[in-house]
Design an enzyme around this catalytic site. Structure first.
Site, short mmCIF file in Angstrom:
data_model
loop_
_atom_site.label_atom_id
_atom_site.label_comp_id
_atom_site.label_asym_id
_atom_site.label_seq_id
_atom_site.Cartn_x
_atom_site.Cartn_y
_atom_site.Cartn_z
N LYS A 1 0.82 -1.22 0.00
CA LYS A 1 0.00 0.00 0.00
C LYS A 1 0.86 1.28 0.00
O LYS A 1 2.06 1.23 0.26
CB LYS A 1 -0.94 -0.02 1.21
CG LYS A 1 -1.97 -1.16 1.13
CD LYS A 1 -2.90 -1.11 2.32
CE LYS A 1 -3.96 -2.19 2.25
NZ LYS A 1 -4.88 -2.11 3.41
N PHE B 1 -15.92 3.01 6.49
CA PHE B 1 -14.53 3.35 6.17
C PHE B 1 -14.24 3.39 4.66
O PHE B 1 -13.12 3.70 4.25
CB PHE B 1 -13.56 2.36 6.84
CG PHE B 1 -13.76 0.93 6.43
CD1 PHE B 1 -13.23 0.44 5.25
CD2 PHE B 1 -14.48 0.05 7.23
CE1 PHE B 1 -13.41 -0.87 4.86
CE2 PHE B 1 -14.66 -1.28 6.86
CZ PHE B 1 -14.12 -1.73 5.66
N ARG C 1 -1.25 -14.39 4.28
CA ARG C 1 -2.01 -13.78 5.38
C ARG C 1 -1.24 -13.92 6.70
O ARG C 1 -1.22 -13.00 7.51
CB ARG C 1 -3.41 -14.37 5.45
CG ARG C 1 -4.20 -14.00 4.18
CD ARG C 1 -5.67 -14.18 4.28
NE ARG C 1 -6.31 -13.29 5.23
CZ ARG C 1 -6.56 -12.00 5.03
NH1 ARG C 1 -6.19 -11.41 3.91
NH2 ARG C 1 -7.18 -11.28 5.93
N THR D 1 -4.87 -7.33 10.74
CA THR D 1 -5.20 -6.08 10.05
C THR D 1 -4.76 -4.86 10.86
O THR D 1 -4.21 -3.91 10.32
CB THR D 1 -6.72 -6.00 9.78
OG1 THR D 1 -7.10 -7.17 9.04
CG2 THR D 1 -7.10 -4.76 9.00
N ARG E 1 2.95 -6.34 9.01
CA ARG E 1 2.23 -5.20 9.61
C ARG E 1 2.84 -4.78 10.94
O ARG E 1 2.89 -3.58 11.24
CB ARG E 1 0.75 -5.53 9.74
CG ARG E 1 0.06 -5.53 8.37
CD ARG E 1 -1.40 -5.85 8.48
NE ARG E 1 -2.08 -5.69 7.20
CZ ARG E 1 -3.04 -6.48 6.78
NH1 ARG E 1 -3.46 -7.49 7.53
NH2 ARG E 1 -3.61 -6.26 5.62
N ASN F 1 -1.96 0.20 6.84
CA ASN F 1 -1.45 -1.07 7.37
C ASN F 1 -0.55 -1.83 6.40
O ASN F 1 -0.44 -3.05 6.47
CB ASN F 1 -2.60 -1.94 7.89
CG ASN F 1 -3.55 -2.40 6.81
OD1 ASN F 1 -3.37 -2.09 5.64
ND2 ASN F 1 -4.56 -3.15 7.21
N HIS G 1 -2.09 -5.44 1.51
CA HIS G 1 -3.37 -6.13 1.32
C HIS G 1 -3.04 -7.52 0.80
O HIS G 1 -2.10 -7.69 0.02
CB HIS G 1 -4.23 -5.40 0.27
CG HIS G 1 -5.35 -6.24 -0.27
ND1 HIS G 1 -6.59 -6.27 0.31
CD2 HIS G 1 -5.39 -7.11 -1.32
CE1 HIS G 1 -7.36 -7.12 -0.36
NE2 HIS G 1 -6.65 -7.63 -1.36
#
Length: 137
Positions: free
Chosen positions: A9, A57, A85, A91, A102, A112, A115
């Site tokens: 991100k 959000f 994951r 998250t 993260r 964070n 994705h």
């Protein structure tokens, strides 16, 4: 071989940790089958996150995802969806285990860092959103 989609991100791209994140994938058995750096348009971000359209959000998520370039990758490997994951962590980075992407690179639940597809079915949809079949090798 299982495939999943990863997005580094804007917050992580801005921090200059792309290489460190990609190294996490590769050193844990995930091969990068496709990758590109893109600046998402508002329409692309809205379409990609359409599943969240009614969530409070949504607007902030779209604005964040268009705030700078992202690095989109197809990761391939044994149990790729779950492995990615696990590597990403929770998250909310405050809840993420030490040593996860993260925990190490994210600032907040919004910024964070990454994705990752949450299922094989969504991985296929997300991969098809960003990549043509001949771009994955």
């Amino acid at each position: 071989m299982e495939k999943t989609l990863s997005i580094i991100k804007p917050d992580a791209v801005k921090k200059g940790v792309i290489g460190k994140i990609l190294d996490r994938f590769e050193s844990n058995g995930l091969r990068i089958a496709a990758m590109k750096k893109v600046q998402l348009s508002k329409e692309q971000a809205e379409n990609f996150y359409a599943v969240h359209k009614e969530r409070p959000f949504f607007k902030d998520l779209v604005e964040f995802m268009i705030s700078g370039p992202v690095v989109v990758s197809v990761l391939e490997g044994e149990g790729a969806v779950l492995k990615n994951r696990d590597l990403m962590g929770a998250t909310n980075p405050k809840e993420a285990k030490a040593g996860t992407i993260r925990a190490d690179f994210a600032e907040s639940i919004d910024a964070n860092a990454v994705h990752g597809s949450d299922s094989l079915e969504n991985a296929k949809i997300e991969i098809d959103f960003f990549f043509k079949p001949n771009e994955i090798c």
